[in-house]
Motif scaffolding. Structure first.
Motif, mmCIF file in Angstrom:
data_model
loop_
_atom_site.group_PDB
_atom_site.id
_atom_site.type_symbol
_atom_site.label_atom_id
_atom_site.label_comp_id
_atom_site.label_asym_id
_atom_site.label_seq_id
_atom_site.Cartn_x
_atom_site.Cartn_y
_atom_site.Cartn_z
ATOM 1 N N PRO A 53 4.075 1.812 -4.528
ATOM 2 C CA PRO A 53 4.793 3.004 -4.986
ATOM 3 C C PRO A 53 5.399 2.765 -6.372
ATOM 4 O O PRO A 53 5.888 1.671 -6.668
ATOM 5 N N PHE A 54 5.323 3.797 -7.197
ATOM 6 C CA PHE A 54 5.917 3.753 -8.536
ATOM 7 C C PHE A 54 6.730 5.010 -8.758
ATOM 8 O O PHE A 54 6.494 6.039 -8.127
ATOM 9 N N TYR A 55 7.671 4.917 -9.680
ATOM 10 C CA TYR A 55 8.450 6.073 -10.085
ATOM 11 C C TYR A 55 8.395 6.155 -11.609
ATOM 12 O O TYR A 55 8.630 5.173 -12.301
ATOM 13 N N ASP A 56 8.056 7.355 -12.123
ATOM 14 C CA ASP A 56 8.080 7.577 -13.565
ATOM 15 C C ASP A 56 8.587 8.993 -13.834
ATOM 16 O O ASP A 56 9.089 9.643 -12.913
ATOM 17 N N GLU A 57 8.451 9.462 -15.051
ATOM 18 C CA GLU A 57 9.001 10.770 -15.435
ATOM 19 C C GLU A 57 8.413 11.921 -14.619
ATOM 20 O O GLU A 57 9.014 12.992 -14.523
ATOM 21 N N ASP A 58 7.270 11.714 -13.984
ATOM 22 C CA ASP A 58 6.656 12.748 -13.147
ATOM 23 C C ASP A 58 7.059 12.631 -11.683
ATOM 24 O O ASP A 58 6.640 13.436 -10.864
ATOM 25 N N GLY A 59 7.833 11.634 -11.331
ATOM 26 C CA GLY A 59 8.262 11.433 -9.952
ATOM 27 C C GLY A 59 7.568 10.240 -9.330
ATOM 28 O O GLY A 59 7.102 9.334 -10.013
ATOM 29 N N PHE A 60 7.497 10.254 -8.001
ATOM 30 C CA PHE A 60 6.867 9.161 -7.281
ATOM 31 C C PHE A 60 5.356 9.336 -7.286
ATOM 32 O O PHE A 60 4.843 10.447 -7.232
ATOM 33 N N ARG A 61 4.673 8.213 -7.329
ATOM 34 C CA ARG A 61 3.225 8.203 -7.163
ATOM 35 C C ARG A 61 2.866 6.921 -6.433
ATOM 36 O O ARG A 61 3.564 5.910 -6.517
ATOM 37 N N ILE A 62 1.775 6.994 -5.690
ATOM 38 C CA ILE A 62 1.309 5.855 -4.917
ATOM 39 C C ILE A 62 0.004 5.373 -5.527
ATOM 40 O O ILE A 62 -0.952 6.136 -5.637
ATOM 41 N N GLU A 63 -0.010 4.129 -5.950
ATOM 42 C CA GLU A 63 -1.232 3.533 -6.484
ATOM 43 C C GLU A 63 -1.959 2.866 -5.320
ATOM 44 O O GLU A 63 -1.420 1.985 -4.654
ATOM 45 N N LEU A 64 -3.196 3.322 -5.088
ATOM 46 C CA LEU A 64 -3.996 2.802 -3.989
ATOM 47 C C LEU A 64 -4.876 1.650 -4.464
ATOM 48 O O LEU A 64 -5.215 1.569 -5.640
ATOM 49 N N PRO A 65 -5.291 0.786 -3.535
ATOM 50 C CA PRO A 65 -6.233 -0.270 -3.900
ATOM 51 C C PRO A 65 -7.596 0.350 -4.224
ATOM 52 O O PRO A 65 -7.885 1.495 -3.833
ATOM 53 N N GLU A 66 -8.429 -0.392 -4.913
ATOM 54 C CA GLU A 66 -9.771 0.091 -5.242
ATOM 55 C C GLU A 66 -10.591 0.288 -3.976
ATOM 56 O O GLU A 66 -10.435 -0.450 -3.008
ATOM 57 N N ASN A 67 -11.468 1.281 -4.009
ATOM 58 C CA ASN A 67 -12.410 1.565 -2.927
ATOM 59 C C ASN A 67 -11.739 1.622 -1.552
ATOM 60 O O ASN A 67 -12.098 0.858 -0.649
ATOM 61 N N PRO A 68 -10.788 2.523 -1.366
ATOM 62 C CA PRO A 68 -10.053 2.536 -0.099
ATOM 63 C C PRO A 68 -10.939 2.761 1.128
ATOM 64 O O PRO A 68 -10.691 2.152 2.176
#
Length: 110
Positions: A53-68
């Motif tokens: 999970p990350f937080y930036d100026e656009d809010g929270f976002r979830i970075e997924l692993p490659e090829n889920p």
């Protein structure tokens, strides 16, 4: 509610670990009510366990692993269905992060 600080979220596991656990648990429970529990458990344990999970100026976002989809084992599901469920799961998780930190869409209350 826990006071949220974007700067402290950079070291999220030291500063917000209990809140992260709550958000992930709430998202899991919500998704388990709507979809096959085996699929949701597989996504939780085999894909989201490697997410970030990350937080930036656009809010929270979830970075997924490659090829889920390739990470799944023991669960047979088509890639299209998987992608749809995963996208909803990520949206639910981002919403739970906003709820846990009592944030509106976007920026924190300061």
């Amino acid at each position: 509610m826990t006071e949220f600080s974007p700067e402290q979220f950079e070291d999220k596991y030291a500063n917000y670990f209990p809140e992260l656990q709550t958000a992930y648990r709430n998202a899991f429970e919500s998704m388990s009510e709507r979809y096959d529990s085996e699929l949701i458990h597989a996504i939780d344990q085999q894909v989201l366990n490697e997410s970030e999970p990350f937080y930036d100026e656009d809010g929270f976002r979830i970075e997924l692993p490659e090829n889920p989809h390739e990470r799944l084992s023991g669960t047979v599901v088509g890639e299209e269905k998987f992608e749809g469920v995963l996208a909803e799961y990520v949206e639910t998780l981002e919403g739970e992060l906003r709820n846990v930190f009592d944030l509106d869409e976007g920026s924190p209350k300061v």
